[in-house]
Design an enzyme around this catalytic site. Structure first.
Site, short mmCIF file in Angstrom:
data_model
loop_
_atom_site.label_atom_id
_atom_site.label_comp_id
_atom_site.label_asym_id
_atom_site.label_seq_id
_atom_site.Cartn_x
_atom_site.Cartn_y
_atom_site.Cartn_z
N ASP A 206 38.88 40.29 39.82
CA ASP A 206 39.45 40.24 38.49
C ASP A 206 38.92 39.00 37.80
O ASP A 206 39.03 37.90 38.37
CB ASP A 206 40.97 40.05 38.64
N ASP B 249 39.53 37.15 34.19
CA ASP B 249 40.30 37.20 32.95
C ASP B 249 39.96 36.01 32.06
O ASP B 249 39.91 34.87 32.54
CB ASP B 249 41.81 37.12 33.26
N ARG C 278 42.65 44.51 44.15
CA ARG C 278 41.36 44.56 43.47
C ARG C 278 40.33 43.65 44.12
O ARG C 278 40.65 42.60 44.67
CB ARG C 278 41.50 44.25 41.98
N ARG D 81 34.18 46.50 41.69
CA ARG D 81 35.49 46.79 41.14
C ARG D 81 35.59 48.24 40.71
O ARG D 81 34.70 48.77 40.06
CB ARG D 81 35.72 45.88 39.91
N1 ROI Z 1 48.76 38.51 42.19
C1 ROI Z 1 48.17 37.37 42.55
N2 ROI Z 1 48.78 36.56 43.42
N3 ROI Z 1 46.95 37.00 42.08
C2 ROI Z 1 46.28 37.78 41.18
O1 ROI Z 1 45.17 37.42 40.76
C3 ROI Z 1 46.88 38.98 40.77
N4 ROI Z 1 46.27 39.81 39.88
C4 ROI Z 1 46.85 40.92 39.44
C5 ROI Z 1 48.19 41.38 39.94
C6 ROI Z 1 48.02 42.74 40.55
C7 ROI Z 1 49.15 41.43 38.76
N5 ROI Z 1 48.75 40.49 40.92
C8 ROI Z 1 48.15 39.33 41.31
O2 ROI Z 1 46.23 41.64 38.53
#
Ligand code: ROI
Length: 161
Positions: free
Chosen positions: A97, A99, A94, A84
């Site tokens: 991610d 979270d 990315r 990342r």
């Molecule tokens: N859009 C989708 N479909 N899935 C994600 O995990 C995701 N993560 C993000 C942003 C860029 C907002 N859009 C995303 O961080």
């Protein structure tokens, strides 16, 4: 004390399915932690700029003795280990991610960490995988996940077998 945390996983670069599988392995290997369940993988339309690949998303239930900030550090380490990089573009693509969506019943409002996660109540790619593994979940404010789902149409999502 062990707490149940829910972790959102997302990737749209560098073979997203492999990124998520490898992230789940890394979560299982965290100290004082075990992955109790994870959802199916879902293909989802990007939220944010549309000129980026579709995402693969999933949610994991993690039982952990780590503190919220120790868990955040560990997740950021996994993100970095999987390549990342922080890009200038907001809401851009990315590699991985991770979270913290929920951490037990805690409300956390710190500079580095807000729990429940800001936008989770409105994102289909978070709510549907979460409901798959925790259909009876309530948010810390008492709202059942079923109520959030009713307000969040199943659009732009495709559950992988
Ligand atoms: N859009 C989708 N479909 N899935 C994600 O995990 C995701 N993560 C993000 C942003 C860029 C907002 N859009 C995303 O961080």
């Amino acid at each position: 004390m062990m707490q149940r945390a829910y972790i959102g996983l997302g990737s749209n670069l560098a073979t997203p399915l492999l990124q998520l599988r490898s992230a789940l392995d890394a979560l299982s290997a965290l100290p004082q932690s075990s992955v109790a369940a994870h959802s199916s993988f879902y293909i989802s339309d990007p939220l944010g700029p549309a000129d980026q690949p579709r995402y693969v998303n999933a949610v994991a239930a993690l039982d952990t003795g780590l503190s919220p900030l120790a868990l955040l550090d560990a997740l950021q380490t996994i993100e970095l280990e999987q390549g990342r990089t922080r890009k200038a573009e907001r809401w851009g693509p990315r590699t991985l991610d991770l979270d913290i969506l929920l951490f037990g019943n805690l409300h956390i409002d710190e500079p580095r960490l807000t729990v429940p996660h800001y936008h989770m109540h409105a994102r289909a790619f978070v709510l549907y995988p979460l409901a798959e593994i925790a259909p009876d979940l309530r948010l810390p404010d008492g709202r059942p996940i079923s109520e959030l789902l009713e307000a969040c149409p199943y659009v732009g999502l495709e559950r992988l077998p």
